[in-house]
Design a protein around this motif. Sequence first.
Motif, PDB file in Angstrom:
ATOM      1  N   ALA A 241      23.297  25.354 -24.896  1.00 12.97           N
ATOM      2  CA  ALA A 241      24.834  25.261 -24.634  1.00 12.97           C
ATOM      3  C   ALA A 241      25.276  26.710 -24.528  1.00 12.97           C
ATOM      4  O   ALA A 241      26.135  26.846 -23.697  1.00 12.97           O
ATOM      5  N   PHE A 242      24.898  27.778 -25.517  1.00 12.64           N
ATOM      6  CA  PHE A 242      25.299  29.123 -25.675  1.00 12.64           C
ATOM      7  C   PHE A 242      24.789  29.781 -24.363  1.00 12.64           C
ATOM      8  O   PHE A 242      25.559  30.417 -23.554  1.00 12.64           O
ATOM      9  N   ILE A 243      23.506  29.227 -23.926  1.00 13.15           N
ATOM     10  CA  ILE A 243      22.923  29.986 -22.644  1.00 13.15           C
ATOM     11  C   ILE A 243      23.909  29.470 -21.340  1.00 13.15           C
ATOM     12  O   ILE A 243      24.154  30.345 -20.294  1.00 13.15           O
ATOM     13  N   GLN A 244      24.464  28.180 -21.272  1.00 14.27           N
ATOM     14  CA  GLN A 244      25.235  27.847 -20.430  1.00 14.27           C
ATOM     15  C   GLN A 244      26.556  28.364 -20.330  1.00 14.27           C
ATOM     16  O   GLN A 244      27.053  28.956 -19.237  1.00 14.27           O
ATOM     17  N   TYR A 245      27.108  28.684 -21.453  1.00 16.78           N
ATOM     18  CA  TYR A 245      28.152  29.606 -21.491  1.00 16.78           C
ATOM     19  C   TYR A 245      28.047  30.929 -21.073  1.00 16.78           C
ATOM     20  O   TYR A 245      28.786  31.461 -20.400  1.00 16.78           O
ATOM     21  N   ASN A 246      27.032  31.556 -21.297  1.00 16.45           N
ATOM     22  CA  ASN A 246      26.455  32.863 -21.106  1.00 16.45           C
ATOM     23  C   ASN A 246      26.443  32.967 -19.553  1.00 16.45           C
ATOM     24  O   ASN A 246      26.788  34.024 -18.683  1.00 16.45           O
ATOM     25  N   HIS A 247      25.924  31.942 -18.900  1.00 18.85           N
ATOM     26  CA  HIS A 247      25.935  32.051 -17.396  1.00 18.85           C
ATOM     27  C   HIS A 247      27.243  31.999 -16.856  1.00 18.85           C
ATOM     28  O   HIS A 247      27.640  32.623 -15.717  1.00 18.85           O
TER      29      HIS A 247
END
Length: 419
Positions: free
Chosen positions: A413-419
């Motif tokens: 989820a955090f990687i998705q926000y990072n993108h």
Amino acid sequence: QPYVLNENTAIANRFEFLIYENITHHISTNKLTLKHTLKHKDIEDYFVPLKTWEKHHTKILRNTGYKALNTPIEQLLAEKKKSVTMLYKSLNEGILSGENKGIKVTIGKDGRKKWRLRPLVKKSDPNESFFAEFPRRSVVNVTKLVNQETGFYKIFDPILTKQIRSDEDFILVLAAIIANGMRIGCRKMADISDLNESSLLTAEASYLYNETIQAAIDVVNKKAAEIPIFKKWYLHGKHHGSADGFKLEVELKNAMARYSKKYFGTKMGVSSYNSILNHFSITGYLISPHEYEGDHTFEMAEHQNAPELKIDILSTDKHGSNTVNYGLFDLTDRMLAPRIPRPHREIFWGFKDMEMDENYLIKPTKFADEPLIVDEWNNAQRFVASLITGDAKASIVIKKMTAKNYSSRTKSAFIQYNH
């Protein structure tokens, strides 16, 4: 099995290496942990305890003082969607109208338009002509003047309380600072000066330790920030800093020193990772040259000692970014702005229901998983808050979180926000 077993009997040395390989693999997957260590605990042990978080998470988030981290995720994503849509729109309109001179557009063999950044025109360094007008001064005299203006010497208390700081010690401490700053050491400094080697080494051992050096640097930086010319280097009124690693060869082996053919040939060395603001080094860490710089970038920005010099925008090379740093900087009201050498080869991200014109040259090809971000946002906030509170060393947690073999819903989820 054919490589490890011989007629159902283990080949001892191969079996041993198989075990070592499995150990190193599962340390990175977070399945193999050691409770009483700094680096190899379960990743949950680095976070704010779950019971504490469930009971006091609102207060913990409020105490961080960061607006984005305290904003409901639905509102935050709506704001991101609006701003990202406008950025794509203004960027493409500038390219299509010819106003954007930074993008070079070409027609490929297949008839499709292609783009890339236009190379920068080489310019002369303005510092060369500016500083050429200044008379040269001895580094000793400059350091004495800095002490006169800031009083940084008062910070250097002796490590033993029974010792008394004398005026004679000032010259020795000053010489020890310069000897270490020039990386020649106190013995070499004694050889090229009229100072006693034994006295120099005693002063170095008594006065120069991490706490006093960092406190003295903070005193100098804070005083420098008050000088009017310091603000002349601001870009659009922002604290725009930079960070990069400086490779240093070492003569004596230590825990951080590693071999690196690229940087040291057949020798060993370390990397000094520093954050610079307006020509002043405001934070620095010594790391091993094999460590990834991006794992330390957020820690350097968040936990640097002088809050008055908090960086708003941090530029690095591409090694300053990883799968979480954009998100971490964004949620702590900063911007990470690394130099991406070939942006036309990068993946561009957006939202599934964004308004996009089919004529856009630059548009997203992948889309963030909004439901996953919303579902895991409480855990994502706990992750970020744990790094801010300083309960755990941020670089260790980030390194574990970004390890390619570690996976969890919170990480995804955090990687998705990072993108």
